[in-house]
Design a protein around this motif. Structure first.
Motif, PDB file in Angstrom:
ATOM      1  N   MET A 178     -30.418 -30.390   8.735  1.00  0.00           N
ATOM      2  CA  MET A 178     -29.763 -29.798   7.567  1.00  0.00           C
ATOM      3  C   MET A 178     -28.792 -28.694   7.978  1.00  0.00           C
ATOM      4  SD  MET A 178     -30.733 -31.544   5.065  1.00  0.00           S
ATOM      5  CE  MET A 178     -29.898 -30.529   3.842  1.00  0.00           C
ATOM      6  N   ARG A 179     -29.202 -27.879   8.938  1.00  0.00           N
ATOM      7  CA  ARG A 179     -28.329 -26.797   9.398  1.00  0.00           C
ATOM      8  C   ARG A 179     -27.071 -27.333  10.063  1.00  0.00           C
ATOM      9  NH1 ARG A 179     -29.415 -23.418  14.791  1.00  0.00           N
ATOM     10  NH2 ARG A 179     -28.890 -25.527  15.515  1.00  0.00           N
ATOM     11  N   ASN A 180     -27.233 -28.230  11.026  1.00  0.00           N
ATOM     12  CA  ASN A 180     -26.079 -28.720  11.771  1.00  0.00           C
ATOM     13  C   ASN A 180     -25.179 -29.605  10.935  1.00  0.00           C
ATOM     14  OD1 ASN A 180     -27.883 -27.728  13.953  1.00  0.00           O
ATOM     15  ND2 ASN A 180     -26.260 -28.527  15.239  1.00  0.00           N
ATOM     16  N   GLY A 181     -25.780 -30.438  10.074  1.00  0.00           N
ATOM     17  CA  GLY A 181     -24.956 -31.270   9.202  1.00  0.00           C
ATOM     18  C   GLY A 181     -24.077 -30.429   8.303  1.00  0.00           C
ATOM     19  N   THR A 182     -24.673 -29.415   7.673  1.00  0.00           N
ATOM     20  CA  THR A 182     -23.901 -28.545   6.784  1.00  0.00           C
ATOM     21  C   THR A 182     -22.887 -27.713   7.553  1.00  0.00           C
ATOM     22  OG1 THR A 182     -25.830 -28.411   5.315  1.00  0.00           O
ATOM     23  CG2 THR A 182     -24.098 -26.778   4.984  1.00  0.00           C
ATOM     24  N   ASN A 183     -23.297 -27.214   8.719  1.00  0.00           N
ATOM     25  CA  ASN A 183     -22.379 -26.426   9.553  1.00  0.00           C
ATOM     26  C   ASN A 183     -21.113 -27.214   9.893  1.00  0.00           C
ATOM     27  OD1 ASN A 183     -23.263 -23.809   9.981  1.00  0.00           O
ATOM     28  ND2 ASN A 183     -24.635 -24.364  11.634  1.00  0.00           N
ATOM     29  N   GLN A 184     -21.298 -28.418  10.392  1.00  0.00           N
ATOM     30  CA  GLN A 184     -20.142 -29.203  10.834  1.00  0.00           C
ATOM     31  C   GLN A 184     -19.312 -29.716   9.654  1.00  0.00           C
ATOM     32  OE1 GLN A 184     -20.282 -27.861  13.473  1.00  0.00           O
ATOM     33  NE2 GLN A 184     -22.488 -28.116  13.683  1.00  0.00           N
ATOM     34  N   MET A 185     -19.963 -29.971   8.541  1.00  0.00           N
ATOM     35  CA  MET A 185     -19.233 -30.337   7.324  1.00  0.00           C
ATOM     36  C   MET A 185     -18.260 -29.218   6.956  1.00  0.00           C
ATOM     37  SD  MET A 185     -20.755 -31.217   3.541  1.00  0.00           S
ATOM     38  CE  MET A 185     -21.336 -29.516   3.287  1.00  0.00           C
ATOM     39  N   CYS A 186     -18.766 -27.971   6.979  1.00  0.00           N
ATOM     40  CA  CYS A 186     -17.922 -26.813   6.657  1.00  0.00           C
ATOM     41  C   CYS A 186     -16.868 -26.583   7.740  1.00  0.00           C
ATOM     42  CB  CYS A 186     -18.778 -25.554   6.509  1.00  0.00           C
ATOM     43  SG  CYS A 186     -19.928 -25.562   5.121  1.00  0.00           S
ATOM     44  N   LEU A 187     -17.287 -26.690   9.010  1.00  0.00           N
ATOM     45  CA  LEU A 187     -16.420 -26.327  10.125  1.00  0.00           C
ATOM     46  C   LEU A 187     -15.171 -27.196  10.218  1.00  0.00           C
ATOM     47  CD1 LEU A 187     -15.891 -24.701  12.748  1.00  0.00           C
ATOM     48  CD2 LEU A 187     -17.225 -26.447  13.951  1.00  0.00           C
ATOM     49  N   PHE A 188     -15.355 -28.517  10.258  1.00  0.00           N
ATOM     50  CA  PHE A 188     -14.204 -29.394  10.466  1.00  0.00           C
ATOM     51  C   PHE A 188     -13.264 -29.394   9.253  1.00  0.00           C
ATOM     52  CE2 PHE A 188     -17.068 -31.195  13.718  1.00  0.00           C
ATOM     53  CZ  PHE A 188     -16.196 -31.187  14.788  1.00  0.00           C
ATOM     54  N   TRP A 189     -13.838 -29.290   8.065  1.00  0.00           N
ATOM     55  CA  TRP A 189     -13.004 -29.200   6.868  1.00  0.00           C
ATOM     56  C   TRP A 189     -12.204 -27.897   6.871  1.00  0.00           C
ATOM     57  CZ3 TRP A 189     -13.479 -25.410   3.037  1.00  0.00           C
ATOM     58  CH2 TRP A 189     -12.627 -25.579   1.931  1.00  0.00           C
ATOM     59  N   ALA A 190     -12.893 -26.777   7.139  1.00  0.00           N
ATOM     60  CA  ALA A 190     -12.232 -25.477   7.074  1.00  0.00           C
ATOM     61  C   ALA A 190     -11.217 -25.302   8.203  1.00  0.00           C
ATOM     62  CB  ALA A 190     -13.273 -24.358   7.124  1.00  0.00           C
ATOM     63  N   LYS A 191     -11.543 -25.761   9.415  1.00  0.00           N
ATOM     64  CA  LYS A 191     -10.612 -25.604  10.544  1.00  0.00           C
ATOM     65  C   LYS A 191      -9.298 -26.317  10.249  1.00  0.00           C
ATOM     66  CE  LYS A 191      -9.221 -24.743  14.850  1.00  0.00           C
ATOM     67  NZ  LYS A 191      -8.002 -25.525  14.993  1.00  0.00           N
ATOM     68  N   ASN A 192      -9.369 -27.531   9.764  1.00  0.00           N
ATOM     69  CA  ASN A 192      -8.157 -28.272   9.448  1.00  0.00           C
ATOM     70  C   ASN A 192      -7.343 -27.565   8.361  1.00  0.00           C
ATOM     71  OD1 ASN A 192      -6.600 -30.963   9.564  1.00  0.00           O
ATOM     72  ND2 ASN A 192      -7.067 -30.775   7.395  1.00  0.00           N
ATOM     73  N   ASN A 193      -8.039 -27.052   7.340  1.00  0.00           N
ATOM     74  CA  ASN A 193      -7.337 -26.395   6.235  1.00  0.00           C
ATOM     75  C   ASN A 193      -6.787 -25.031   6.636  1.00  0.00           C
ATOM     76  OD1 ASN A 193      -7.556 -27.871   3.390  1.00  0.00           O
ATOM     77  ND2 ASN A 193      -9.382 -28.374   4.566  1.00  0.00           N
ATOM     78  N   PHE A 194      -7.504 -24.291   7.487  1.00  0.00           N
ATOM     79  CA  PHE A 194      -6.986 -23.002   7.945  1.00  0.00           C
ATOM     80  C   PHE A 194      -5.797 -23.193   8.882  1.00  0.00           C
ATOM     81  CE2 PHE A 194     -11.276 -20.904   7.037  1.00  0.00           C
ATOM     82  CZ  PHE A 194     -10.790 -20.278   5.901  1.00  0.00           C
ATOM     83  N   ASP A 195      -5.807 -24.258   9.693  1.00  0.00           N
ATOM     84  CA  ASP A 195      -4.639 -24.559  10.525  1.00  0.00           C
ATOM     85  C   ASP A 195      -3.395 -24.718   9.653  1.00  0.00           C
ATOM     86  OD1 ASP A 195      -6.034 -24.487  12.892  1.00  0.00           O
ATOM     87  OD2 ASP A 195      -6.172 -26.665  13.127  1.00  0.00           O
ATOM     88  N   GLY A 196      -3.558 -25.451   8.551  1.00  0.00           N
ATOM     89  CA  GLY A 196      -2.434 -25.669   7.651  1.00  0.00           C
ATOM     90  C   GLY A 196      -2.053 -24.416   6.878  1.00  0.00           C
ATOM     91  N   LEU A 197      -3.062 -23.690   6.393  1.00  0.00           N
ATOM     92  CA  LEU A 197      -2.813 -22.496   5.586  1.00  0.00           C
ATOM     93  C   LEU A 197      -2.158 -21.386   6.398  1.00  0.00           C
ATOM     94  CD1 LEU A 197      -3.270 -20.964   2.883  1.00  0.00           C
ATOM     95  CD2 LEU A 197      -5.494 -20.256   3.787  1.00  0.00           C
ATOM     96  N   PHE A 198      -2.659 -21.145   7.604  1.00  0.00           N
ATOM     97  CA  PHE A 198      -2.158 -20.036   8.415  1.00  0.00           C
ATOM     98  C   PHE A 198      -0.868 -20.379   9.166  1.00  0.00           C
ATOM     99  CE2 PHE A 198      -6.808 -18.460   9.109  1.00  0.00           C
ATOM    100  CZ  PHE A 198      -6.828 -17.954   7.816  1.00  0.00           C
ATOM    101  N   PHE A 199      -0.787 -21.610   9.682  1.00  0.00           N
ATOM    102  CA  PHE A 199       0.284 -21.921  10.632  1.00  0.00           C
ATOM    103  C   PHE A 199       1.087 -23.177  10.296  1.00  0.00           C
ATOM    104  CE2 PHE A 199      -3.375 -20.024  12.956  1.00  0.00           C
ATOM    105  CZ  PHE A 199      -2.833 -18.753  13.121  1.00  0.00           C
ATOM    106  N   GLY A 200       0.809 -23.814   9.143  1.00  0.00           N
ATOM    107  CA  GLY A 200       1.549 -25.016   8.762  1.00  0.00           C
ATOM    108  C   GLY A 200       1.292 -26.189   9.680  1.00  0.00           C
TER     109      GLY A 200
END
Length: 305
Positions: A178-200
């Motif tokens: 449960m911990r790792n599944g939720t962690n990676q769900m958040c991580l990969f989604w957020a990393k991709n979106n922060f890449d776009g939000l911060f740096f296009g």
């Protein structure tokens, strides 16, 4: 940089390349952040309130056991991180490839699904047995190896196997999933979106972020997981620390711990060790992404040359 102005299709890097990139990032993270992980484990196991916080815990460990004790469990931790990131990055890329549409696009929901699946995979294959060994080593106190039950990673694993059977190495598997599944769900989604939000930056566009940019977006993305999964991490640690030689198990499983811990220690006990997790995981992810983005970006650029 050899990148076309309007690429027709996003570059897709092989899961094997992403696996390799993740493993190199894991080695860098382990060497830097092991002391924070040791302190986190001690705080999570501190039912007697011996430690007053992160700094006090670190001081007591150094005073009573020596500075090297902050790196207890480093071998399984480093091996664990190297294999974990290799598996995480590789399986996430594989699951993403299965979920992309005909144009190679990946919606946010499908990206989260791929991350969750990657987290479950790493939890069952790599994370649980390595963390059981690491936690058993970290919870021991003292300087004399002759007085310690576990004398090293291999000895710990064989002792657990002998006394508790093979499944002893998978103690706490349910909360770890449960911990790792939720962690990676958040991580990969957020990393991709922060890449776009911060740096296009868009995945597969052939642009390579500067290391500090990867560190910033990786750090920001990694802050979400520890907050969302704090209770699972505490339960996981408690279950993994239980030994048959200590008598009847305090917690019978995930649901039993979910009830007992707040009833006996208050709801905030679920967030014991949260601050050291936030001091370890986001900086760790910043290091991992700074390394892996450079490697993946290099191979993305090759597809546009």
């Amino acid at each position: 940089m050899g990148v076309k102005d309007e690429p027709q299709k996003a570059a897709v890097v092989s899961p094997f390349i992403k696996s390799f990139a993740g493993s190199i990032g894991g080695i860098a993270e382990a060497g830097c952040l092991q002391p924070i992980d040791t302190i986190k484990t001690r705080l999570q196991l501190d039912k007697a309130k011996q430690y007053k916080g992160i700094v006090d815990c670190g001081k007591q460990i150094i005073r009573d056991e020596g500075t090297k004790s902050l790196w207890k469990g480093l071998t399984p931790f480093a091996t664990h991180l190297t294999l974990k990131y290799a598996l995480r990055m590789g399986t996430n890329a594989f699951y993403q490839s299965l979920l992309r549409d005909k144009d190679g696009k990946l919606s946010d929901i499908r990206r989260m699904g791929a991350g969750f699946a990657a987290g479950i995979t790493e939890a069952l294959v790599i994370v649980t047995p390595f963390e059981v060994v690491k936690i058993r080593l970290q919870q021991q106190r003292g300087l004399s190896k002759e007085l310690l039950k576990y004398r090293g990673p291999v000895h710990t694993a064989t002792t657990i196997f002998r006394e508790e059977g093979l499944l002893g190495l998978w103690s706490g598997a349910a909360p770890t999933v449960m911990r790792n599944g939720t962690n990676q769900m958040c991580l990969f989604w957020a990393k991709n979106n922060f890449d776009g939000l911060f740096f296009g930056k868009e995945e597969g566009d052939g642009r390579v972020l500067l290391p500090w940019q990867s560190m910033l977006s990786g750090f920001s993305a990694a802050c979400l997981g520890p907050i969302a999964t704090g209770p699972f991490d505490v339960i996981k640690t408690r279950l993994m620390a239980q030994q048959k030689s200590d008598g009847p198990a305090r917690y019978k499983g995930l649901l039993d711990a979910l009830v007992k811990i707040p009833a006996e220690e208050g709801f905030l006990a679920f967030y014991k060790g949260l601050l050291p997790r936030l001091l370890r995981i986001p900086p760790g992810q910043a290091i991992v992404w700074a390394v892996s983005d450079q490697i993946v970006g290099y191979f993305e650029q090759k597809q546009y040359e």
